[in-house]
Design a protein around this motif. Structure first.
Motif, PDB file in Angstrom:
ATOM      1  N   ARG A 243       0.754  -1.183   0.050  1.00 35.62           N
ATOM      2  CA  ARG A 243       0.029   0.010   0.090  1.00 35.62           C
ATOM      3  C   ARG A 243       0.950   1.356   0.063  1.00 35.62           C
ATOM      4  NH1 ARG A 243      -2.761   2.669   5.088  1.00 35.62           N
ATOM      5  NH2 ARG A 243      -4.842   3.909   4.009  1.00 35.62           N
ATOM      6  N   CYS A 244       1.842   1.391   0.849  1.00 34.04           N
ATOM      7  CA  CYS A 244       2.687   2.569   0.872  1.00 34.04           C
ATOM      8  C   CYS A 244       3.548   2.636  -0.067  1.00 34.04           C
ATOM      9  CB  CYS A 244       3.406   2.426   2.275  1.00 34.04           C
ATOM     10  SG  CYS A 244       2.442   2.432   3.847  1.00 34.04           S
ATOM     11  N   VAL A 245       4.347   1.463  -0.731  1.00 38.61           N
ATOM     12  CA  VAL A 245       5.236   1.653  -1.685  1.00 38.61           C
ATOM     13  C   VAL A 245       4.385   2.155  -2.989  1.00 38.61           C
ATOM     14  CG1 VAL A 245       6.619   0.438  -3.384  1.00 38.61           C
ATOM     15  CG2 VAL A 245       6.984   0.067  -0.875  1.00 38.61           C
ATOM     16  N   LEU A 246       3.446   1.336  -3.304  1.00 39.36           N
ATOM     17  CA  LEU A 246       2.631   2.102  -4.494  1.00 39.36           C
ATOM     18  C   LEU A 246       2.012   3.466  -4.532  1.00 39.36           C
ATOM     19  CD1 LEU A 246       0.751  -1.479  -5.162  1.00 39.36           C
ATOM     20  CD2 LEU A 246       2.731  -0.643  -6.196  1.00 39.36           C
ATOM     21  N   ALA A 247       1.658   3.824  -3.006  1.00 45.94           N
ATOM     22  CA  ALA A 247       1.318   4.987  -2.846  1.00 45.94           C
ATOM     23  C   ALA A 247       2.171   6.217  -3.287  1.00 45.94           C
ATOM     24  CB  ALA A 247       0.587   5.392  -1.429  1.00 45.94           C
ATOM     25  N   VAL A 248       3.253   5.899  -2.703  1.00 39.89           N
ATOM     26  CA  VAL A 248       4.456   6.794  -3.004  1.00 39.89           C
ATOM     27  C   VAL A 248       5.213   6.942  -4.351  1.00 39.89           C
ATOM     28  CG1 VAL A 248       6.621   7.639  -2.064  1.00 39.89           C
ATOM     29  CG2 VAL A 248       5.244   6.975  -0.424  1.00 39.89           C
ATOM     30  N   LEU A 249       5.573   5.828  -4.961  1.00 38.20           N
ATOM     31  CA  LEU A 249       5.898   5.592  -6.246  1.00 38.20           C
ATOM     32  C   LEU A 249       5.484   6.630  -7.269  1.00 38.20           C
ATOM     33  CD1 LEU A 249       7.210   1.992  -6.470  1.00 38.20           C
ATOM     34  CD2 LEU A 249       8.673   4.023  -6.533  1.00 38.20           C
ATOM     35  N   PRO A 250       4.033   6.483  -7.479  1.00 39.38           N
ATOM     36  CA  PRO A 250       3.683   7.432  -8.544  1.00 39.38           C
ATOM     37  C   PRO A 250       4.082   9.049  -8.440  1.00 39.38           C
ATOM     38  CG  PRO A 250       2.050   5.850  -7.852  1.00 39.38           C
ATOM     39  CD  PRO A 250       3.274   5.680  -7.038  1.00 39.38           C
ATOM     40  N   SER A 251       3.779   9.355  -7.276  1.00 38.45           N
ATOM     41  CA  SER A 251       4.025  10.767  -7.070  1.00 38.45           C
ATOM     42  C   SER A 251       5.640  11.252  -7.286  1.00 38.45           C
ATOM     43  CB  SER A 251       3.955  11.188  -5.670  1.00 38.45           C
ATOM     44  OG  SER A 251       4.677  10.592  -4.626  1.00 38.45           O
ATOM     45  N   LEU A 252       6.485  10.215  -7.055  1.00 38.86           N
ATOM     46  CA  LEU A 252       8.092  10.424  -7.373  1.00 38.86           C
ATOM     47  C   LEU A 252       8.258  10.502  -9.063  1.00 38.86           C
ATOM     48  CD1 LEU A 252      10.075   8.492  -4.789  1.00 38.86           C
ATOM     49  CD2 LEU A 252       9.553  10.894  -4.911  1.00 38.86           C
ATOM     50  N   PHE A 253       7.516   9.579  -9.725  1.00 36.54           N
ATOM     51  CA  PHE A 253       7.691   9.439 -11.194  1.00 36.54           C
ATOM     52  C   PHE A 253       7.264  10.904 -11.662  1.00 36.54           C
ATOM     53  CE2 PHE A 253       7.513   4.742 -10.739  1.00 36.54           C
ATOM     54  CZ  PHE A 253       8.698   4.459 -10.905  1.00 36.54           C
ATOM     55  N   LEU A 254       6.028  11.283 -11.088  1.00 37.94           N
ATOM     56  CA  LEU A 254       5.241  12.519 -11.554  1.00 37.94           C
ATOM     57  C   LEU A 254       6.310  13.614 -11.219  1.00 37.94           C
ATOM     58  CD1 LEU A 254       1.667  12.055 -10.387  1.00 37.94           C
ATOM     59  CD2 LEU A 254       2.320  11.986 -12.822  1.00 37.94           C
ATOM     60  N   LEU A 255       7.079  13.781 -10.393  1.00 35.52           N
ATOM     61  CA  LEU A 255       7.832  14.611  -9.621  1.00 35.52           C
ATOM     62  C   LEU A 255       9.104  14.768 -10.666  1.00 35.52           C
ATOM     63  CD1 LEU A 255       8.429  17.118  -7.801  1.00 35.52           C
ATOM     64  CD2 LEU A 255       9.419  15.681  -6.343  1.00 35.52           C
ATOM     65  N   LYS A 256       9.568  13.441 -11.174  1.00 37.91           N
ATOM     66  CA  LYS A 256      10.832  13.481 -11.836  1.00 37.91           C
ATOM     67  C   LYS A 256      10.742  13.966 -13.294  1.00 37.91           C
ATOM     68  CE  LYS A 256      14.606  10.145 -12.017  1.00 37.91           C
ATOM     69  NZ  LYS A 256      15.336   9.074 -11.795  1.00 37.91           N
ATOM     70  N   ARG A 257       9.750  13.855 -13.776  1.00 33.55           N
ATOM     71  CA  ARG A 257       9.418  14.302 -15.072  1.00 33.55           C
ATOM     72  C   ARG A 257       9.402  15.867 -15.380  1.00 33.55           C
ATOM     73  NH1 ARG A 257       4.303  16.168 -16.501  1.00 33.55           N
ATOM     74  NH2 ARG A 257       2.909  15.689 -14.692  1.00 33.55           N
ATOM     75  N   LEU A 258       9.171  16.453 -14.223  1.00 35.00           N
ATOM     76  CA  LEU A 258       9.048  18.070 -14.367  1.00 35.00           C
ATOM     77  C   LEU A 258      10.382  18.665 -14.254  1.00 35.00           C
ATOM     78  CD1 LEU A 258       6.077  18.351 -11.823  1.00 35.00           C
ATOM     79  CD2 LEU A 258       6.026  18.660 -14.310  1.00 35.00           C
ATOM     80  N   PRO A 259      10.764  19.933 -14.909  1.00 34.05           N
ATOM     81  CA  PRO A 259      12.131  20.648 -14.804  1.00 34.05           C
ATOM     82  C   PRO A 259      12.006  21.464 -13.479  1.00 34.05           C
ATOM     83  CG  PRO A 259      10.259  21.789 -16.013  1.00 34.05           C
ATOM     84  CD  PRO A 259       9.620  20.449 -15.855  1.00 34.05           C
ATOM     85  N   PHE A 260      13.171  21.262 -13.009  1.00 33.63           N
ATOM     86  CA  PHE A 260      13.544  22.159 -11.674  1.00 33.63           C
ATOM     87  C   PHE A 260      14.306  23.358 -12.301  1.00 33.63           C
ATOM     88  CE2 PHE A 260      12.567  18.160  -9.914  1.00 33.63           C
ATOM     89  CZ  PHE A 260      12.217  18.187  -8.908  1.00 33.63           C
ATOM     90  N   CYS A 261      13.768  24.656 -12.470  1.00 37.68           N
ATOM     91  CA  CYS A 261      14.613  25.753 -12.935  1.00 37.68           C
ATOM     92  C   CYS A 261      14.542  26.743 -11.912  1.00 37.68           C
ATOM     93  CB  CYS A 261      14.067  26.164 -14.353  1.00 37.68           C
ATOM     94  SG  CYS A 261      12.155  26.528 -14.238  1.00 37.68           S
ATOM     95  N   HIS A 262      13.702  26.563 -10.785  1.00 41.47           N
ATOM     96  CA  HIS A 262      13.776  27.807  -9.585  1.00 41.47           C
ATOM     97  C   HIS A 262      15.107  27.470  -8.752  1.00 41.47           C
ATOM     98  CE1 HIS A 262       9.319  28.341 -10.199  1.00 41.47           C
ATOM     99  NE2 HIS A 262      10.195  28.890 -11.104  1.00 41.47           N
ATOM    100  N   SER A 263      15.265  27.931  -7.736  1.00 41.95           N
ATOM    101  CA  SER A 263      16.236  27.670  -6.703  1.00 41.95           C
ATOM    102  C   SER A 263      16.387  26.397  -6.446  1.00 41.95           C
ATOM    103  CB  SER A 263      16.058  28.571  -5.739  1.00 41.95           C
ATOM    104  OG  SER A 263      16.838  28.316  -4.506  1.00 41.95           O
ATOM    105  N   HIS A 264      17.471  25.978  -6.043  1.00 43.49           N
ATOM    106  CA  HIS A 264      17.648  24.366  -5.528  1.00 43.49           C
ATOM    107  C   HIS A 264      17.805  24.435  -3.939  1.00 43.49           C
ATOM    108  CE1 HIS A 264      19.464  23.269  -9.681  1.00 43.49           C
ATOM    109  NE2 HIS A 264      18.083  23.412  -9.823  1.00 43.49           N
ATOM    110  N   LEU A 265      17.229  25.324  -3.404  1.00 48.48           N
ATOM    111  CA  LEU A 265      17.506  25.685  -1.954  1.00 48.48           C
ATOM    112  C   LEU A 265      16.239  24.678  -1.225  1.00 48.48           C
ATOM    113  CD1 LEU A 265      19.012  26.514   0.448  1.00 48.48           C
ATOM    114  CD2 LEU A 265      17.752  28.683   0.217  1.00 48.48           C
TER     115      LEU A 265
END
Length: 315
Positions: free
Chosen positions: A153-175
């Motif tokens: 339950r917990c692994v399957l709940a967290v993994l999609p949010s990470l895949f969704l986040l990883k596909r996005l660009p990080f162009c603001h401050s990295h702080l």
């Protein structure tokens, strides 16, 4: 700019933040943190050792308690490296991959904490409301299936949010705002469309952070109804006392969780120090307090610890 960010995504670092305004005192601040981490590791390890070495504790309640101790130990060991290296050596950088790995483990273990407490409330309900069927309902096979269901339950709940986040660009401050990586902290640094991420996060909040405590409250409402039907006050108090450790563990998890949510919702312009303190309370309070609560309030665990200490003294 998006293209440059995506190309260098594997190479860039996030910058962790210590205690805002107290950077010069990090070495002194590390002392209470080190103390709390030590209590958490020693306390949860001791609980696990007692349950493993005491044959009389191979009961459903203590098997669920061992799951809780393992979860607390995992949560402690997930945040310890970045927190202590920042306070001791002022190492603020964390790689993109390491940050995502830490996000995965922090949120997975946090959700597991909630799920295990929900399973423990079911255990208390069966023990008090259906005591004659306790051994036949909560067999070792059923407990193993519950444990595997919690992990899935917990692994399957967290993994999609990470895949969704990883596909996005990080162009603001990295702080980042904390001395460890959190999903809600990283999402602020994204410059793409995060609407789907936000909706998914909202669904997770409803399915786990809201549903779990509601089901726990429901189980205790049914327990209370059953207890009030018992003839004498002595039996009522004995039944409720069996639930006290679990009730305290629930409060230790959900009170800081609500505090963090309220701070993010209604105190956005508060000092960064307030947010850091609340976040550290949320992640440190359960692993530190749970072994103390169960050692003090559970006679069998307390006796097991005394036997363990006496055996070591004899050696």
């Amino acid at each position: 700019m998006f293209e440059v960010t995506n190309i260098t995504k594997e190479a860039f670092y996030f910058i962790l933040t210590g205690i805002p305004g107290f950077e010069a005192s990090h070495i002194w601040i590390s002392i209470p943190f080190c103390f709390l981490y030590s209590i958490s590791i020693m306390g949860n390890t001791t609980v696990l050792t007692v349950i493993r070495t005491e044959p009389s504790l191979r009961q459903p309640m203590y098997l669920f308690l061992s799951m809780l101790a393992l979860t607390d130990l995992g949560l402690t060991l997930t945040t310890l490296p970045t927190v202590m290296q920042l306070l001791w050596f002022n190492i603020c950088e964390i790689s993109f991959e390491a940050c995502f790995a830490q996000v995965f483990f922090i949120h997975t273990f946090s959700f597991m904490e909630s799920s295990v407490l929900l399973a423990m409330s079911f255990d208390r309900y069966v023990a008090i409301c259906r005591p004659l069927h306790y051994a036949t309902i909560l067999t070792n096979e059923v407990i193993t299936k519950i444990g595997l269901a919690i992990i899935c339950r917990c692994v399957l709940a967290v993994l999609p949010s990470l895949f969704l986040l990883k596909r996005l660009p990080f162009c603001h401050s990295h702080l980042l705002s904390h001395s460890y990586c959190l999903h809600q902290d990283m999402i602020r640094l994204v410059c793409g469309d995060i609407r789907f991420n936000s909706w998914y996060g909202f669904a997770l909040v409803l399915l786990i952070i809201v549903m779990d405590p509601l089901l726990i409250v429901l189980s205790y409402a049914m327990i209370l109804k059953s207890v009030l039907g018992v003839a004498t006050w002595t039996e009522r108090l004995r039944a409720l006392n069996n639930c006290l450790s679990h009730i305290l563990a629930v409060l230790v998890l959900y009170v800081p969780m609500v505090g963090v949510s309220m701070t993010h919702r209604f105190a956005k312009h508060a000092s960064p120090l307030v947010h850091v303190i609340m976040a550290n309370m949320y992640l440190l309070a359960p692993p530190v307090m749970n072994p103390i609560i169960y050692s003090v309030k559970t006679k069998q665990i307390r006796q097991g610890i005394m036997r363990l200490l006496s055996q070591r003294n004899m050696r």
